[in-house]
Structure formats: structure tokens, C-alpha cells
Design a protein around this motif. Sequence first.
Motif: not given
Length: 187
Positions: A15-20, A89-96
Motif C-alpha cells: 500500500a501507499f500510506k502517508q508517503g511510504k 487524492i492528496g488529502k488521503i491518509d488511509y491505506y491505498m
Amino acid sequence: MALIGSELKPFTATAFKQGKFVDVTDADVRGKWAVFFFYPADFTFVCPTELEDLADIYPTLQKMGVEVYSVSTDTHFSHKAWHDTSPAIGKIDYYMLGDQNHVLAKNFDVLREGQGLADRGTFVIDPEGVIQLVEITSEGVGRNATELLRKIKAAQYIAAHPGEVCPAKWEEGETTLAPSLDLVGKI
């Protein structure tokens, strides 16, 4: 499709989550409430409106002990690129979650065979890993995060109050029902 009451199947995804980039498995999901929010593809039209709507209620869901996993058949790299370029999408902090191997889409029975895309499917899973809510809409019909929030509150309420049920349009704090022979034919 008989997914209500079934258990979360095994999976591993990045996943992508908070820059990682982070790895997520079914074991990570168990022990808390979870939302799996499938959508067809990154860089599309209805999808960013839904994902932004969900991002807006994510802090509330976290306070309720609910984690969110958005899922498409794109890769985690695509999710990062979309997150970096789209204001919504830049607002997302949850798991992608990336599901390029289609394991999750098949596990939740939302894979469009021959297309490699997932349907718009929402699944709420309880802390024991059991699916409690399923919603699947057609391609052009966006979902409403506020209604999802209401449904999660109802699912959590009935899990905490066995023997009670939440009627239509139930909102937190309103009267519930206790099904019994006395109510038959009186509602």
C-alpha cells in the motif's frame, strides 16, 4: 454472492500510506473494524470524488476504531503518483492498496473478468474478520461516505448490543428495536 457473514480471506498487498510503501496482510486487519473500498482505477473521474469524500470522514472513522483500505487493481506506485498529482487524492491518509495480481478483487468477488478492473465495492469487516456490510454499485454511481459512516455506526451498535437491531434511517442515539413475537405485525 454470499459474502455477508463470511471471513476475510488471506492476502498480502503493498500500500501507499502517508508517503511510504507498506505491506498489509489479512492478519493486520483483524482486531479492529475495517473498510475495504474498491474502485475501478486511478486517474479516473468518479473515483477521486469518492476517495476524497472518504478522506473527509477518515478522522471520524479512526476515532471509532475503523481503518480504511482503498483498493484498485493499479500498483502502489500508481497510487503514489496519483496522490502526488491530484488535489483530491492528496488529502488521503488511509491505506491505498495495490491489487495488480487481483487477489483482493477475487477474494471480495468484485473483479471484472476480462477487464482487470474492480467494481465499486464497499465492505465493512468486524474485528473478528467477518464481513458485516456489502455495497456494490455500477460504474457511474458514486458512493456516499456519510451514509457509510451511518451504516458502520449501526453495525458497531448491533455488535455491542446483541438482541437489538437498527431500523431504516437509524442515527446514533435513536431508538432501536428488539425483535420479538410481540412486534410481529405491529411495525
